[in-house]
Design a protein around this motif. Structure first.
Motif, mmCIF file in Angstrom:
data_model
loop_
_atom_site.group_PDB
_atom_site.id
_atom_site.type_symbol
_atom_site.label_atom_id
_atom_site.label_comp_id
_atom_site.label_asym_id
_atom_site.label_seq_id
_atom_site.Cartn_x
_atom_site.Cartn_y
_atom_site.Cartn_z
ATOM 1 N N GLY A 150 -24.160 -18.177 12.857
ATOM 2 C CA GLY A 150 -24.169 -19.632 12.886
ATOM 3 C C GLY A 150 -22.895 -20.263 12.367
ATOM 4 N N ALA A 151 -22.032 -19.458 11.756
ATOM 5 C CA ALA A 151 -20.756 -19.969 11.240
ATOM 6 C C ALA A 151 -19.750 -19.999 12.384
ATOM 7 N N ILE A 152 -19.686 -21.123 13.066
ATOM 8 C CA ILE A 152 -18.798 -21.259 14.223
ATOM 9 C C ILE A 152 -18.089 -22.610 14.180
ATOM 10 N N TYR A 153 -16.939 -22.655 14.845
ATOM 11 C CA TYR A 153 -16.281 -23.930 15.099
ATOM 12 C C TYR A 153 -16.881 -24.461 16.402
ATOM 13 N N GLU A 154 -17.813 -25.384 16.268
ATOM 14 C CA GLU A 154 -18.567 -25.848 17.429
ATOM 15 C C GLU A 154 -17.677 -26.404 18.533
ATOM 16 N N ASP A 155 -16.667 -27.173 18.155
ATOM 17 C CA ASP A 155 -15.795 -27.774 19.172
ATOM 18 C C ASP A 155 -15.077 -26.709 19.988
ATOM 19 N N GLN A 156 -14.635 -25.639 19.308
ATOM 20 C CA GLN A 156 -13.943 -24.559 20.015
ATOM 21 C C GLN A 156 -14.882 -23.853 20.994
ATOM 22 N N VAL A 157 -16.094 -23.571 20.521
ATOM 23 C CA VAL A 157 -17.070 -22.895 21.388
ATOM 24 C C VAL A 157 -17.424 -23.783 22.574
ATOM 25 N N ALA A 158 -17.651 -25.070 22.311
ATOM 26 C CA ALA A 158 -18.005 -25.999 23.386
ATOM 27 C C ALA A 158 -16.900 -26.084 24.435
ATOM 28 N N LYS A 159 -15.647 -26.144 23.983
ATOM 29 C CA LYS A 159 -14.525 -26.230 24.916
ATOM 30 C C LYS A 159 -14.383 -24.939 25.706
ATOM 31 N N LEU A 160 -14.490 -23.815 25.033
ATOM 32 C CA LEU A 160 -14.338 -22.522 25.681
ATOM 33 C C LEU A 160 -15.383 -22.320 26.778
ATOM 34 N N LEU A 161 -16.609 -22.745 26.502
ATOM 35 C CA LEU A 161 -17.705 -22.536 27.452
ATOM 36 C C LEU A 161 -17.921 -23.728 28.375
ATOM 37 N N GLU A 162 -17.058 -24.747 28.253
ATOM 38 C CA GLU A 162 -17.126 -25.941 29.091
ATOM 39 C C GLU A 162 -18.508 -26.585 29.045
ATOM 40 N N LEU A 163 -19.017 -26.771 27.814
ATOM 41 C CA LEU A 163 -20.337 -27.364 27.644
ATOM 42 C C LEU A 163 -20.290 -28.865 27.921
ATOM 43 N N PRO A 164 -21.330 -29.413 28.509
ATOM 44 C CA PRO A 164 -21.400 -30.869 28.692
ATOM 45 C C PRO A 164 -21.386 -31.584 27.339
ATOM 46 N N GLU A 165 -21.074 -32.850 27.369
ATOM 47 C CA GLU A 165 -20.952 -33.650 26.147
ATOM 48 C C GLU A 165 -22.222 -33.622 25.302
ATOM 49 N N SER A 166 -23.377 -33.622 25.930
ATOM 50 C CA SER A 166 -24.645 -33.695 25.182
ATOM 51 C C SER A 166 -25.092 -32.351 24.623
ATOM 52 N N VAL A 167 -24.401 -31.273 24.985
ATOM 53 C CA VAL A 167 -24.846 -29.928 24.614
ATOM 54 C C VAL A 167 -24.047 -29.416 23.421
ATOM 55 N N ARG A 168 -24.790 -28.973 22.405
ATOM 56 C CA ARG A 168 -24.172 -28.490 21.172
ATOM 57 C C ARG A 168 -24.474 -27.001 20.989
ATOM 58 N N PRO A 169 -23.442 -26.150 20.793
ATOM 59 C CA PRO A 169 -23.705 -24.730 20.528
ATOM 60 C C PRO A 169 -24.275 -24.554 19.123
ATOM 61 N N LEU A 170 -25.302 -23.736 19.015
ATOM 62 C CA LEU A 170 -25.949 -23.517 17.722
ATOM 63 C C LEU A 170 -25.370 -22.314 16.998
ATOM 64 N N ALA A 171 -24.966 -21.299 17.752
ATOM 65 C CA ALA A 171 -24.505 -20.033 17.166
ATOM 66 C C ALA A 171 -23.920 -19.182 18.277
ATOM 67 N N VAL A 172 -23.381 -18.026 17.905
ATOM 68 C CA VAL A 172 -23.079 -16.974 18.873
ATOM 69 C C VAL A 172 -23.897 -15.759 18.453
ATOM 70 N N VAL A 173 -24.467 -15.073 19.430
ATOM 71 C CA VAL A 173 -25.364 -13.955 19.144
ATOM 72 C C VAL A 173 -24.899 -12.725 19.917
ATOM 73 N N PRO A 174 -24.124 -11.848 19.267
ATOM 74 C CA PRO A 174 -23.759 -10.603 19.934
ATOM 75 C C PRO A 174 -24.984 -9.701 20.076
ATOM 76 N N VAL A 175 -25.107 -9.059 21.228
ATOM 77 C CA VAL A 175 -26.274 -8.221 21.527
ATOM 78 C C VAL A 175 -25.800 -6.894 22.099
ATOM 79 N N GLY A 176 -26.397 -5.811 21.631
ATOM 80 C CA GLY A 176 -26.057 -4.501 22.171
ATOM 81 C C GLY A 176 -26.867 -3.409 21.508
ATOM 82 N N VAL A 177 -26.529 -2.176 21.850
ATOM 83 C CA VAL A 177 -27.179 -1.022 21.225
ATOM 84 C C VAL A 177 -26.594 -0.856 19.827
#
Length: 199
Positions: A150-177
């Motif tokens: 949950g420790a993220i720079y929200e603006d950076q994540v939003a820009k990187l993923l081209e999120l719409p203005e109303s959408v806020r990233p909550l976290a990044v969740v790496p998944v794997g074995v």
């Protein structure tokens, strides 16, 4: 305070029934999943199938939401370069990039605002957090590991993923074995967290 003979016999009968059926010794499916869940920060390079990701996200969508607005969205990232940029946006926690897939839970505040106005922003985050917990449990059920970062720079994540203005990233969740088996951390005793009627 006296306990009646009937209450004693009732408790004894219940204890015998539980012992006979093994109910007091056999944890539920939920107990087993909760016991296996850990925050995983080391991953093997094994791929995670699209089908597994779809099952995980589908399970996450079973969460409750205020007014059934379902404000959650999930961005699935496999591209190695984008995973590295997400890791840097997560306060340079580079283990994020080591997982073969990163899932980014996002709260669409517009969906909650449409029903609750400005207060909907708050509900959208709560609902997406509920959904994210189900996602973490579904990851375990798939035999995989994940870490909710949950420790993220929200603006950076939003820009990187081209999120719409109303959408806020909550976290990044790496998944794997998992490539590690973290020890189980002690939980606070129930007596310290359970309050009846008042604090």
């Amino acid at each position: 305070m006296r306990i009646s003979r009937r209450e004693v016999l009732g408790s004894a009968a219940l204890a015998l029934l539980q012992r006979a059926t093994g109910a007091d010794e056999r944890p539920s499916c939920l107990d087993q999943i909760l016991a296996r869940r850990r925050m995983i920060r080391k991953f093997r390079p094994d791929p995670v199938s699209d089908e597994a990701v779809r099952r995980i996200v589908r399970a996450a969508t079973r969460a409750p939401s205020a007014g059934h607005t379902q404000p959650w969205n999930y961005v699935v990232v496999r591209d190695a370069a984008i995973r590295r940029r997400l890791a840097r946006a997560a306060l340079a926690q580079m283990f994020v990039a080591e997982a073969p897939v990163v899932i980014v839970p996002c709260a669409d505040r517009a969906l909650s605002r449409s029903r609750y106005g400005a207060e909907g922003d708050h509900y959208a985050l709560i609902d997406t957090a509920f959904s994210s917990l189900l996602l973490l449990l579904a990851v375990v059920e798939e035999g995989l590991g994940a870490c909710f970062v949950g420790a993220i720079y929200e603006d950076q994540v939003a820009k990187l993923l081209e999120l719409p203005e109303s959408v806020r990233p909550l976290a990044v969740v790496p998944v794997g074995v998992p490539a590690e088996h973290p020890r189980r951390l002690a939980l606070r005793p129930l007596e310290k967290v359970l309050h009846v009627e008042r604090w």
